[in-house]
Design a protein around this motif. Structure first.
Motif, PDB file in Angstrom:
ATOM      1  N   ARG A  13      30.653  37.965  33.245  1.00 20.06           N
ATOM      2  CA  ARG A  13      29.431  37.748  32.416  1.00 20.06           C
ATOM      3  C   ARG A  13      27.923  37.809  33.117  1.00 20.06           C
ATOM      4  N   THR A  15      25.611  35.780  33.138  1.00 13.25           N
ATOM      5  CA  THR A  15      25.296  34.663  32.531  1.00 13.25           C
ATOM      6  C   THR A  15      24.273  33.805  33.678  1.00 13.25           C
ATOM      7  N   GLY A  21      32.634  31.969  44.323  1.00  7.74           N
ATOM      8  CA  GLY A  21      33.763  31.979  43.340  1.00  7.74           C
ATOM      9  C   GLY A  21      34.087  33.411  42.458  1.00  7.74           C
ATOM     10  N   ALA A  26      37.127  37.634  42.231  1.00 10.42           N
ATOM     11  CA  ALA A  26      37.188  38.958  41.547  1.00 10.42           C
ATOM     12  C   ALA A  26      36.813  39.998  42.235  1.00 10.42           C
ATOM     13  N   PRO A 147      42.028  41.929  38.039  1.00  7.41           N
ATOM     14  CA  PRO A 147      41.680  41.083  38.726  1.00  7.41           C
ATOM     15  C   PRO A 147      40.808  40.085  38.527  1.00  7.41           C
ATOM     16  N   VAL A 148      41.100  38.586  38.605  1.00  8.59           N
ATOM     17  CA  VAL A 148      40.572  37.604  37.914  1.00  8.59           C
ATOM     18  C   VAL A 148      40.784  36.338  38.803  1.00  8.59           C
ATOM     19  N   ASP A 151      40.795  30.447  37.228  1.00 12.64           N
ATOM     20  CA  ASP A 151      40.513  29.937  35.917  1.00 12.64           C
ATOM     21  C   ASP A 151      40.735  30.793  34.640  1.00 12.64           C
ATOM     22  N   VAL A 189      37.697  28.787  43.905  1.00 15.13           N
ATOM     23  CA  VAL A 189      36.779  28.654  45.049  1.00 15.13           C
ATOM     24  C   VAL A 189      36.333  27.173  44.582  1.00 15.13           C
ATOM     25  N   SER A 199      30.756  27.714  40.122  1.00  9.35           N
ATOM     26  CA  SER A 199      30.182  28.113  38.746  1.00  9.35           C
ATOM     27  C   SER A 199      28.855  28.807  38.551  1.00  9.35           C
ATOM     28  N   LYS A 200      28.583  29.493  37.675  1.00 11.33           N
ATOM     29  CA  LYS A 200      27.233  30.147  37.474  1.00 11.33           C
ATOM     30  C   LYS A 200      26.263  29.249  37.022  1.00 11.33           C
TER      31      LYS A 200
END
Ligand code: ADP
Length: 334
Positions: A13, A15, A21, A26, A147-148, A151, A189, A199-200
């Motif tokens: 995303r 964002t 991470g 990814a 690939p993710v 979470d 991570v 996280s972003k």
């Protein structure tokens, strides 16, 4: 005859700034997979609208995600690298899949519950059906591997459920998509404060971004939570120390890690030295990526061409799938 390559799909995303991470969960896999699979990688701009309705920053954020992925080694000539909103068939498939997704199962999704808690005044239907849109993105290309990071495990399970439900009701169109990581288990991570994941948008001082300058990286790493060290030899590490070792395993040499493991086990470890070493290894990892991103962002015309080329490839694959979907559903009247 050349063997047909297996299909891979994933998205990020737009964002905010990408972080370690995103890289280790990814992008690192994207870059490896582009050599052996047929890959579709997407900037998930529609998904970002579920939590970020203000679009003033969207264009800049889309450009940034494109540039950051390319700086990490993603090659738009090898993969279809596109924007989710450029592929209109996604919305059509999302609509059909929504008829097969039940309110109860969507409400139970962990990410939905988290987001409701974080933002109780914007619990929109798009947020509830987030995993349905994600399923549409994946199965639109009949992808097998996704690939993710860890979470996303539950979302992938839901994607399998929805794909199977479609196949069961209307006939076999979709393969079952699977979460993918080269080292078998999916990666999470951790954040530098030992509470949660990088996280972003949350926890920004505990997250290392690919755009952070060298001093910021050092500052964040030096603030990571530690204690005065173990008092008994060969004892298990507390969670927050385990996390720091996990971060070291991403960027430090095996010799460095071994040295600090030995120091830990013999109770001679100095966390100040460990963090200094980790900070320098992080700087050496992030700085070259950051410099490349800055150069790529200067070339707006180049970014536009990348998006157009990616959309062309993704549209072709989407059109083929949707022909089969409409036929299987009986939506072909003439
Ligand atoms: P964010 O959670 O930072 O907004 P996205 O939801 O856009 O990131 O996820 C993009 C990709 O990055 C997904 O594959 C996700 O699993 C992965 N990812 C995000 N945060 C982490 C993390 N801390 N560790 C591992 N992978 C992560």
């Amino acid at each position: 005859m050349e063997k047909k390559k297996e299909i891979v799909m994933s998205g990020i995303r737009p964002t905010g700034f990408l972080h370690l991470g995103n890289y280790f969960g990814a992008i690192r896999n994207y870059v490896k997979m582009q050599e052996e699979f047929e890959c579709f990688f997407m900037v998930a701009d529609l998904h970002s609208l579920t939590t970020h309705p203000d679009t003033k920053e969207l264009k800049a954020n889309v450009h940034r995600v494109l540039a950051e992925n390319i700086a990490c080694g993603l090659d738009p000539d090898k993969v279809a690298f596109y924007c989710q909103s450029h592929i209109h068939e996604t919305a059509e498939l999302y609509l059909y899949l929504n008829m097969m997704a039940y309110k109860g199962e969507l409400e139970k999704t962990t990410t939905f519950k988290d987001k409701v808690r974080q933002n109780p005044e914007n619990v929109n239907a798009g947020l509830l059906t987030y995993p349905v849109l994600q399923t549409a993105d994946i199965i639109l290309h009949r992808a097998k591997y996704v690939p993710v990071g860890k979470d996303q495990e539950q979302h992938l399970e839901m994607a399998r459920t929805f794909a199977n439900r479609f196949n069961h009701r209307y006939g076999d169109v979709f393969p079952e998509p699977q979460a993918f990581n080269y080292n078998q288990s999916l990666v999470k991570v951790p954040s530098l404060d030992g509470a949660g994941k990088m996280s972003k948008s949350e926890n920004q001082m505990a997250t290392l971004y690919l755009a952070d300058n060298d001093d910021m990286i050092r500052k964040k790493v030096m603030k990571a939570k530690t204690d005065s060290g173990p008092t008994e030899k060969n004892t298990p590490k507390p969670d927050y120390i385990e996390n720091i070792f996990l971060l070291m395993s991403l960027v430090c040499t095996p010799e460095t890690i071994q040295r600090f493991e030995e120091d830990y086990n013999s109770c001679t470890i100095r966390y100040g030295d460990l963090k200094k070493q980790l900070a320098e290894d992080m700087v050496n990892f992030i700085a070259p990526i950051r410099n490349k991103v800055d150069a790529i962002l200067q070339d707006e015309e180049g970014l536009k061409q990348i998006m157009q080329k990616g959309a062309e490839k993704a549209n072709k694959s989407a059109a083929e799938t949707m022909k089969q979907v409409r036929q299987a559903m009986g939506l072909n009247y003439f």
